[in-house]
Each structure stands twice: as C-alpha cells, then as structure tokens.
Design a protein around this motif. Structure first.
Motif, PDB file in Angstrom:
ATOM      1  N   ASN A   1      96.688 -18.548  64.699  1.00  0.00           N
ATOM      2  CA  ASN A   1      97.817 -18.075  65.940  1.00  0.00           C
ATOM      3  C   ASN A   1      98.372 -16.901  65.154  1.00  0.00           C
ATOM      4  O   ASN A   1      99.042 -16.868  64.086  1.00  0.00           O
ATOM      5  CB  ASN A   1      98.774 -19.335  66.287  1.00  0.00           C
ATOM      6  CG  ASN A   1      99.665 -18.847  67.227  1.00  0.00           C
ATOM      7  OD1 ASN A   1     100.734 -17.878  67.235  1.00  0.00           O
ATOM      8  ND2 ASN A   1      99.272 -19.200  68.431  1.00  0.00           N
ATOM      9  N   PHE A   2      98.210 -15.758  65.953  1.00  0.00           N
ATOM     10  CA  PHE A   2      98.654 -14.352  65.636  1.00  0.00           C
ATOM     11  C   PHE A   2      99.424 -13.759  66.194  1.00  0.00           C
ATOM     12  O   PHE A   2      99.248 -13.304  67.769  1.00  0.00           O
ATOM     13  CB  PHE A   2      97.528 -13.530  65.174  1.00  0.00           C
ATOM     14  CG  PHE A   2      97.426 -12.497  64.180  1.00  0.00           C
ATOM     15  CD1 PHE A   2      98.246 -11.552  64.359  1.00  0.00           C
ATOM     16  CD2 PHE A   2      96.377 -12.672  63.019  1.00  0.00           C
ATOM     17  CE1 PHE A   2      98.391 -10.697  63.108  1.00  0.00           C
ATOM     18  CE2 PHE A   2      96.587 -11.725  61.995  1.00  0.00           C
ATOM     19  CZ  PHE A   2      97.443 -10.790  62.018  1.00  0.00           C
ATOM     20  N   TYR A   3     100.859 -13.356  65.990  1.00  0.00           N
ATOM     21  CA  TYR A   3     101.565 -12.533  66.423  1.00  0.00           C
ATOM     22  C   TYR A   3     101.980 -11.234  65.816  1.00  0.00           C
ATOM     23  O   TYR A   3     102.059 -10.987  64.435  1.00  0.00           O
ATOM     24  CB  TYR A   3     102.977 -13.095  66.809  1.00  0.00           C
ATOM     25  CG  TYR A   3     104.044 -12.043  67.211  1.00  0.00           C
ATOM     26  CD1 TYR A   3     104.073 -11.783  68.437  1.00  0.00           C
ATOM     27  CD2 TYR A   3     105.090 -11.569  66.508  1.00  0.00           C
ATOM     28  CE1 TYR A   3     104.847 -10.845  69.078  1.00  0.00           C
ATOM     29  CE2 TYR A   3     105.937 -10.531  66.845  1.00  0.00           C
ATOM     30  CZ  TYR A   3     105.809 -10.330  68.015  1.00  0.00           C
ATOM     31  OH  TYR A   3     106.781  -9.191  68.697  1.00  0.00           O
ATOM     32  N   PHE A   4     101.762 -10.085  66.419  1.00  0.00           N
ATOM     33  CA  PHE A   4     101.466  -8.676  65.887  1.00  0.00           C
ATOM     34  C   PHE A   4     102.564  -7.737  66.631  1.00  0.00           C
ATOM     35  O   PHE A   4     102.437  -7.818  67.825  1.00  0.00           O
ATOM     36  CB  PHE A   4     100.192  -8.093  66.099  1.00  0.00           C
ATOM     37  CG  PHE A   4      99.945  -6.933  65.434  1.00  0.00           C
ATOM     38  CD1 PHE A   4      99.324  -6.916  64.254  1.00  0.00           C
ATOM     39  CD2 PHE A   4     100.191  -5.662  66.074  1.00  0.00           C
ATOM     40  CE1 PHE A   4      99.058  -5.286  63.553  1.00  0.00           C
ATOM     41  CE2 PHE A   4     100.148  -4.238  65.420  1.00  0.00           C
ATOM     42  CZ  PHE A   4      99.484  -4.340  64.450  1.00  0.00           C
ATOM     43  N   ASN A   5     103.231  -7.023  65.844  1.00  0.00           N
ATOM     44  CA  ASN A   5     104.414  -6.172  66.337  1.00  0.00           C
ATOM     45  C   ASN A   5     104.459  -4.788  65.502  1.00  0.00           C
ATOM     46  O   ASN A   5     104.621  -4.997  64.468  1.00  0.00           O
ATOM     47  CB  ASN A   5     105.773  -6.688  66.595  1.00  0.00           C
ATOM     48  CG  ASN A   5     106.825  -5.777  67.204  1.00  0.00           C
ATOM     49  OD1 ASN A   5     107.114  -4.875  66.444  1.00  0.00           O
ATOM     50  ND2 ASN A   5     107.116  -5.907  68.226  1.00  0.00           N
ATOM     51  N   SER A   6     104.124  -3.697  66.222  1.00  0.00           N
ATOM     52  CA  SER A   6     104.095  -2.590  65.441  1.00  0.00           C
ATOM     53  C   SER A   6     105.040  -1.288  66.072  1.00  0.00           C
ATOM     54  O   SER A   6     104.573  -1.215  67.356  1.00  0.00           O
ATOM     55  CB  SER A   6     102.585  -2.055  65.215  1.00  0.00           C
ATOM     56  OG  SER A   6     102.624  -0.856  64.237  1.00  0.00           O
ATOM     57  N   ASP A   7     105.925  -1.079  65.590  1.00  0.00           N
ATOM     58  CA  ASP A   7     106.867   0.090  66.256  1.00  0.00           C
ATOM     59  C   ASP A   7     106.486   1.495  65.575  1.00  0.00           C
ATOM     60  O   ASP A   7     106.429   1.528  64.352  1.00  0.00           O
ATOM     61  CB  ASP A   7     108.151  -0.115  66.175  1.00  0.00           C
ATOM     62  CG  ASP A   7     109.006  -1.397  66.807  1.00  0.00           C
ATOM     63  OD1 ASP A   7     108.152  -1.660  68.097  1.00  0.00           O
ATOM     64  OD2 ASP A   7     109.922  -2.041  66.615  1.00  0.00           O
ATOM     65  N   TYR A   8     106.356   2.454  66.613  1.00  0.00           N
ATOM     66  CA  TYR A   8     106.055   3.727  66.194  1.00  0.00           C
ATOM     67  C   TYR A   8     107.122   4.693  66.303  1.00  0.00           C
ATOM     68  O   TYR A   8     107.595   4.980  67.452  1.00  0.00           O
ATOM     69  CB  TYR A   8     104.884   4.371  66.930  1.00  0.00           C
ATOM     70  CG  TYR A   8     103.650   3.593  66.400  1.00  0.00           C
ATOM     71  CD1 TYR A   8     102.477   4.293  65.477  1.00  0.00           C
ATOM     72  CD2 TYR A   8     103.069   2.443  67.173  1.00  0.00           C
ATOM     73  CE1 TYR A   8     101.591   3.345  65.153  1.00  0.00           C
ATOM     74  CE2 TYR A   8     102.017   1.546  66.768  1.00  0.00           C
ATOM     75  CZ  TYR A   8     101.117   2.251  65.722  1.00  0.00           C
ATOM     76  OH  TYR A   8      99.988   1.633  65.494  1.00  0.00           O
ATOM     77  N   ARG A   9     107.609   5.021  65.030  1.00  0.00           N
ATOM     78  CA  ARG A   9     108.999   5.683  64.963  1.00  0.00           C
ATOM     79  C   ARG A   9     109.227   7.350  65.059  1.00  0.00           C
ATOM     80  O   ARG A   9     110.100   7.882  65.135  1.00  0.00           O
ATOM     81  CB  ARG A   9     109.825   5.313  63.822  1.00  0.00           C
ATOM     82  CG  ARG A   9     109.912   3.896  63.704  1.00  0.00           C
ATOM     83  CD  ARG A   9     110.655   3.047  64.945  1.00  0.00           C
ATOM     84  NE  ARG A   9     111.007   1.803  65.133  1.00  0.00           N
ATOM     85  CZ  ARG A   9     112.178   1.212  64.682  1.00  0.00           C
ATOM     86  NH1 ARG A   9     113.038   2.201  63.989  1.00  0.00           N
ATOM     87  NH2 ARG A   9     112.313  -0.012  64.620  1.00  0.00           N
ATOM     88  N   GLN A  10     107.883   7.962  64.928  1.00  0.00           N
ATOM     89  CA  GLN A  10     107.974   9.491  64.961  1.00  0.00           C
ATOM     90  C   GLN A  10     108.037   9.865  66.172  1.00  0.00           C
ATOM     91  O   GLN A  10     107.946   9.517  67.264  1.00  0.00           O
ATOM     92  CB  GLN A  10     106.409   9.976  64.448  1.00  0.00           C
ATOM     93  CG  GLN A  10     105.334   9.603  65.534  1.00  0.00           C
ATOM     94  CD  GLN A  10     104.730   8.252  65.253  1.00  0.00           C
ATOM     95  OE1 GLN A  10     105.011   7.368  64.716  1.00  0.00           O
ATOM     96  NE2 GLN A  10     103.454   8.386  65.647  1.00  0.00           N
ATOM     97  N   ASP A  11     108.604  11.267  66.350  1.00  0.00           N
ATOM     98  CA  ASP A  11     108.774  11.864  67.508  1.00  0.00           C
ATOM     99  C   ASP A  11     107.804  11.945  68.515  1.00  0.00           C
ATOM    100  O   ASP A  11     106.452  12.665  67.676  1.00  0.00           O
ATOM    101  CB  ASP A  11     109.343  13.019  67.204  1.00  0.00           C
ATOM    102  CG  ASP A  11     110.792  13.043  66.798  1.00  0.00           C
ATOM    103  OD1 ASP A  11     111.677  11.979  66.808  1.00  0.00           O
ATOM    104  OD2 ASP A  11     111.381  13.838  66.134  1.00  0.00           O
ATOM    105  N   GLY A  12     107.353  11.839  69.626  1.00  0.00           N
ATOM    106  CA  GLY A  12     106.421  12.315  70.415  1.00  0.00           C
ATOM    107  C   GLY A  12     105.144  11.325  70.287  1.00  0.00           C
ATOM    108  O   GLY A  12     103.968  11.699  70.633  1.00  0.00           O
TER     109      GLY A  12
END
Length: 412
Positions: free
Chosen positions: A40-51
C-alpha cells in the motif's frame, strides 16, 4: 544472422549440457516457493518553484505482487518455471495530481487498475542457470526500479554461471521493457542528461564478471551495449575491513566509461567513492561523485543508475561535469533492544555544471524511518515513511513524502 533470445538460450543450454556434471538432486514441487506481497503506497510531491507545470503529484494505490518460483526437475539438465503476477489498484488520484509513478498516466485521469503477468522458463546444469522470459536482473549495467507500487521488469534471456568458486558470470540480452507503472511492454530506450540522437532498440547485450577474493574483498567488471545508443564499461571494488566485533569500515569504489553507439552523442566518465564506518548500530557514511564528458550518465529508461549519489528526488546528481558529495547517518535500533526499527538521514550537494548562463547548484535531504513487526499476529508487516527535500538554482524545488505499508504472505 540475428538470433532470438529463445534460440540463443537453447544454444547455451546445449553447450552447458556438454560441459558440466549433473546437478545435485532437485525436486520441482518440494523446492517451489510462492508468496503474495501486499504493498500500500501513498505518494505526495509538492513543487515549490515559480511557474511549475504541475504544483502537486498526489496519489494513493494498492499493489499485489504474486511470485512463484519452482524447483528443478531431476536429471543432468533440470527444468523449472517462475511466474510473476502484478496488479495495481487506484485508491485516490485526480487529473491535476497524477504522474507520481504509482499508476499509469491517463489522458484525463489515471486508470482504475493495471496489471502484468510474466513467465520465466529456467534450465539448470550443475550450478549454472539459464533464464528465458520475464527477467529482473540486478547488475551494475541494469538495475530495475522498484521504488513505487510495482517493480520494473524486462523480457530477454540471462545465463548465470557459478562453476568456479568465488566467480559469478552473468550474461544475456534484454529485448523489451516493462516500466514500473505500465502494463505494456515497450522497446528499450536510453535516458541521461544532454543525450541526443537516441533511438528505440530491442537489443541490450550485457555481461558481468564478479569475483569474491575472500570475505572482505569483491571486484566486478561489467560491459553493456544498447544497440544504436551507447556502450558502457563499469568496474567496482567493494572491501569490508572488520576492525573488531563492534566496528567495520566499508569502501565502495566505482568507475563507469560510456560512449556513443549509432548516432548518439553519449560521452561520460563517472567516478564514485562511498565509505561507511559502522559502530554497533550506528553507520556513518560519506560519498563523492564526479561526472566528466559531454553528457550525463546513460542508462536504460526507467532503471536506477549505478551511482553512489543516486538517491530519492534528484535524477542522480549526474549532470555533465557535475561534482557532488554526500553525508549519511544510519541507526539500527536492534542494538538498543528494538529489532525491526531503523532510521536513515542523508544530505547531498552538487555543483560545477551548466544551468544556462550560470553555474548549476543543487542539494537534497532525505530521511527514512521504517519498522517491521518481529512477532505476533502482525509479524512481517512493514511500515515506512520517506521524506525528502530538493532545491536547485534553476530546476525543480520539491518537498516529498511517501508512506509505504507492506505485508508478505508465504503461500508455499
């Protein structure tokens, strides 16, 4: 004349049959093993760079990995078969949150499920085994990725030769690629920073010779060629110095030389050195990596590169001419009476590569905490949390979390 993997495999089988003595007694059924892994796999990736093209990748999925490995029939030549059944189910996703690597990427949204079924015929003569079909090779030149819901696999043939004490030889050919989040088989392709002129191929030839001199020292030489893309030589030395019962020092030295094949521009030398000092449950590590040449490190699409600074978020700290270093700390809580609990943290920094009109710089920080239940009704249930942060002066800026719950049920 071109030979298929099956034809090449039958030729190798005939030669082995003439060269080697009969194997020890084997049993096709009694030596069989089967297991079902629930992942069971939960994946969260936030991209913080502009644009950023996509601000978040956020998916949750359930994987089922059914593995069967038979024994071998009796006789001078023993035959067997392995089976692999893979199923991935979507639990949560969305059109704006897909492309995490857990599920296939859809035109509108990720599909509800995907699956694969693989079969491998195998032949054993003495201590050597020929496999034809679905393969999971783990060699310096080809390391299938298994960092998401389902593992990457290949189609082809592989001979593992173990007739000389201490020496292991692996050789074969891969013809098709099953990426970790896809059902379909694809042609092989090259990936790497700055590579141009690439083309799809159905021929990846490889050979690895590994010799264990004693309990402390192992040396390895590997060669590979992805037809019409690149040729690669890799040497590796691993030495473990036992200081006393509580301490050891491990050295891992790697050098890879990759050049073009066909119309590509592949040109890369990669040097890496990693050292680890262990004291009781503590591990203190440091690594240095240097890229030289016009391109980054080449590898088959979807695989992990054999580099000391390949970690969690950055592709591999392998831009052309990049220099990078790593500091790492591990702790195994078994040393203080809590078996099954482990901790790891590391920091990497890279520079000296082009980022447009400026010098490129990047850094990454990772932390892993894992626990595997050792007894009781939850025995072998594994829990892992992986956290990573990546920053650069012109690429992506990423904050990422992965939560993995795994449980393997022995069936045979």
């Amino acid at each position: 004349m071109y030979k298929t993997p099956l034809a090449s495999g039958l030729t190798a089988t005939a030669l082995l049959g003439m060269a080697f003595p009969p194997p020890a007694k084997a049993d096709f059924l009694e030596d069989s093993k089967a297991s079902l892994e629930l992942r069971n796999f939960y994946f969260n990736s936030d991209y913080r760079q502009d644009g950023a093209n996509q601000s978040k990748r956020d998916e949750w999925a359930q994987g089922f990995l059914l593995r069967y490995e038979s024994g071998f029939t009796e006789g001078t030549v023993g035959f067997g078969v392995d089976m692999l059944g893979l199923l991935g189910l979507k639990l949560d996703s969305g059109p704006e949150r897909q492309n995490s690597g857990l599920l296939p990427v859809g035109d509108d949204k990720a599909p509800d499920s995907y699956s694969r079924l693989g079969a491998t015929a195998k032949v054993r003569i003495s201590d050597s085994v020929l496999r034809i079909g679905t393969l999971d090779p783990h060699l310096p030149t080809v390391l299938p990725n298994d960092s998401r819901l389902l593992p990457q696999t290949f189609q082809g043939s592989q001979l593992t030769f173990k007739e000389i004490d201490g020496l292991t030889i692996d050789a074969g050919r891969l013809t098709r690629n099953n990426l970790r989040n896809e059902s379909n088989r694809e042609d092989l392709a090259v990936t790497g920073k700055g590579i141009t002129g690439e083309r799809s191929s159905d021929r990846f030839d490889f050979a690895t010779l590994s010799y264990r001199w004693d309990k402390q020292l192992t040396t390895t030489y590997s060669y590979a060629r992805l037809d019409e893309n690149y040729r690669q030589h890799i040497v590796n030395l691993v030495h473990v110095l036992p200081i006393d019962k509580r301490q050891s020092f491990r050295s891992d030295l790697r050098f890879a030389r990759s050049r073009e094949d066909g119309d590509t521009n592949v040109d890369n030398d990669a040097f890496g050195a990693r050292f680890t000092y262990r004291l009781d449950g503590h591990g203190f590590g440091a690594a240095y990596q240097k890229m030289s040449g016009e391109t980054g490190f080449p590898r088959i699409d979807g695989t992990d590169p054999f580099l000391v600074n390949y970690v969690m978020l950055s592709p591999d700290f392998a831009n052309p001419d990049e220099k990078s270093w790593q500091l790492r700390y591990d702790f195994d809580f078994a040393s203080v009476g809590i078996p099954g609990l482990t901790f790891m943290t590391r920091y990497l920094r890279g520079d000296n590569f082009d980022r447009g009109a400026k010098e490129g710089r990047e850094w990454e920080r990772n932390t892993d905490i894992a626990y595997v239940f050792q007894s009781g009704s939850l025995k072998n249930l594994g829990l892992k949390w992986r956290n990573g942060t990546y920053r650069s002066n012109g690429g992506s800026d990423i904050d990422q979390n992965r939560v993995i719950v795994s449980y393997t049920i022995p069936l045979l």
